[in-house]
Design an enzyme around this catalytic site. Sequence first.
Site, PDB file in Angstrom:
ATOM      1  CE1 TYR A   1      23.835  22.996  65.442  1.00 29.71           C
ATOM      2  CE2 TYR A   1      22.496  22.584  64.072  1.00 29.71           C
ATOM      3  CZ  TYR A   1      23.302  23.281  64.011  1.00 29.71           C
ATOM      4  OH  TYR A   1      23.703  24.726  63.742  1.00 29.71           O
TER       5      TYR A   1
ATOM      6  CG  HIS B   1      29.312  22.206  57.716  1.00 29.75           C
ATOM      7  ND1 HIS B   1      27.543  21.760  57.034  1.00 29.75           N
ATOM      8  CD2 HIS B   1      28.726  22.347  59.181  1.00 29.75           C
ATOM      9  CE1 HIS B   1      27.549  22.874  58.117  1.00 29.75           C
ATOM     10  NE2 HIS B   1      27.850  22.858  59.465  1.00 29.75           N
TER      11      HIS B   1
ATOM     12  CE  LYS C   1      24.140  30.774  50.162  1.00 31.75           C
ATOM     13  NZ  LYS C   1      22.568  30.146  49.729  1.00 31.75           N
TER      14      LYS C   1
ATOM     15  CG  ASP D   1      21.863  29.532  53.200  1.00 29.53           C
ATOM     16  OD1 ASP D   1      22.122  29.478  53.979  1.00 29.53           O
ATOM     17  OD2 ASP D   1      21.374  29.597  52.228  1.00 29.53           O
TER      18      ASP D   1
ATOM     19  CG  HIS E   1      24.445  25.767  54.268  1.00 32.76           C
ATOM     20  ND1 HIS E   1      23.207  26.420  55.390  1.00 32.76           N
ATOM     21  CD2 HIS E   1      24.812  24.596  54.884  1.00 32.76           C
ATOM     22  CE1 HIS E   1      23.622  24.997  56.527  1.00 32.76           C
ATOM     23  NE2 HIS E   1      24.603  24.753  56.038  1.00 32.76           N
TER      24      HIS E   1
END
Length: 655
Positions: free
Chosen positions: A15, A170, A530, A534, A536
């Site tokens: 990846y 995920h 955040k 992003d 995550h």
Amino acid sequence: MPDGTKDRPWLFRTYAGHSTAEKSNALYRGNLAKGQTGLSVAFDLPTQTGYDSDHVLARGEVGKVGVPISHLGDMRTLFNEIPLDKMNTSMTINATAAWLLALYVAVAEEQGADVSKLTGTVQNDIIKEYLSRGTYVFPPEPSLSLISDIAAWTYSNAPKWNPMNVCSYHLQEAGATPEQELAFALATAIAVLDTVKARKAVSDEDFPQVVGRISFFVNAGIRFVTEMCKMRAFTELWDEICRERYGVEAEEYRRFRYGVQVNSLGLTEQQPENNVYRILLEMLAVTLSKNARARAVQLPAWNEALGLPRPWDQQWSLRMQQILAYETDLLEFGDLFDGNPAVAAKVEALKAGAREELATIDGMGGAVACIGYMKGALVEANTARLGRIERGETTVVGVNRFQNGEESPLTANEGGIMTVDPAVEAEQIGRLKAWREGRDEAAAQAALAGLRAAAREGRNIMPPSIACAKAGVTTGEWGLAMRAEFGEYRAPTGVGKAVSNAAEGLDEVREAVAAASARLGRTLKFVVGKPGLDGHSNGAEQIAVRARDAGMDVTYEGIRLTPEEIVAQAREEGAHVIGLSILSGSHLPLIQDVMGRLREAGLSVPVVVGGIIPDADAAALRQMGVAKVYTPKDFDLNRIMFDIVALVDGEKAAA
């Protein structure tokens, strides 16, 4: 004894993508020369979320977690000297999948390729973006329509292309149990196929072939026997769904086809050399059982918990695959586990748990109706997983046991990870401006008008997207046009207000929070944010949950906030502490922006930051005024809660 036939190796992938299209192209060609047999493209966050590199939300994110692709010229450069009609390409792209596929098709046509012979995959799984990864843009209904459009278009025009990779990867990264991973992924596939049927995107006669083009992208964790059984359960449950729900008779269309990246969640910053063994064992889970073997494998690098892997690190992971496939005798045997009673029992138990979860989801109206339920379940499962590590019930070598050891020579010197030159962003923006100035503006605007009309009228989005690609439309312009027609969406955070019933061992930290709140005259206010693109969010969610359970008044509104919005929120909420989470590598410019805005607003509020942050960057953040920096090695959440209390007391004393 070997059974006389030899299975073909799976596709070897890494990846990859970073900095610029030109540098990523050089990386791809280098990896292919080393024996890689397929490409897996990582796009940067602006590309994934439909913004151009010069958008305000793209600041600091350009080229960080993947390659920036703003227009046809970038895609052309990305695949320079790589013949697309001979390549199997996986593109990890979801909300903007139609656009990136359109650019890919346009480049293939420029190369003279026969589009009907293109092979590869767009991930195109938007439901898991709502649940765990965060690069969604549009609401669920139009998002499912876009997936349906791609499925119908590829069936007619690129029949060897997989229009969707149902991505359970995920889900596990967000803490899913094996049963949840099975059920949530299968529920997603059902939601997409039901949409294709309801919209009559293809005829009833052709529908089984469309079912046969759905592929999966899964995660394999360290409990590799359970993970291997999970894969056998996946194959059997998918066959069952295809037969019983959709009436697919041909076995070839019921085959569970999947690629895998092994677990990055379990990679440790502490003693990172141990990650090599973890990656190897996790790879065995998806290769040992012939009847449930992955057809494409990409492995993380040993140092991904530290930062961006270098080409050598990726080569090391590639060699692991090649040694297993070419040096061992694995591929010479039939399935090693057929008839094993322990394996059969575990598979049946996993299937039973997944069926029960699927029945719950179905009873609540399907995957789209259950986004909030599934998100909450993932946050709860991840909280339980982290609690087991904190209490030592789950052993993680080098983290909560066997911490003492020699310093790793692999990380002793500078250069242990690759960094993206900050100048990349300005250079990319310069190329983007030159592209806009050099195109036929009237043609670009006409193509965009056609795109909006197709979206408004419910026509298939692929033909006008390809027309936009050829007319020089940019990623941000495509995204803006689609946002104008479909609107935007903010997914649930999974972080409720109520204290968890499972919150144990918090008496001491709760007493400390209560005492601090008494000294403050109100409940300690903790704002978690955040900044940037992003998505995550697992770390931020777990910090928010633990702070809530410890008795703090927590505000966490999810992903994708600007520094300006975070500072405004801190002022309005009367924050005592601000916690910021960034895992995309964009911490320096984004935190600098937040700190500057706090000073301009006259707010003296301690800021703590979490992410994958090298030591040098942590020092730079502290120089900016950040009070505490946390990285993946800081797994003791209660200690972080005590740190927050100490920071508040320090501020009160200073005042």
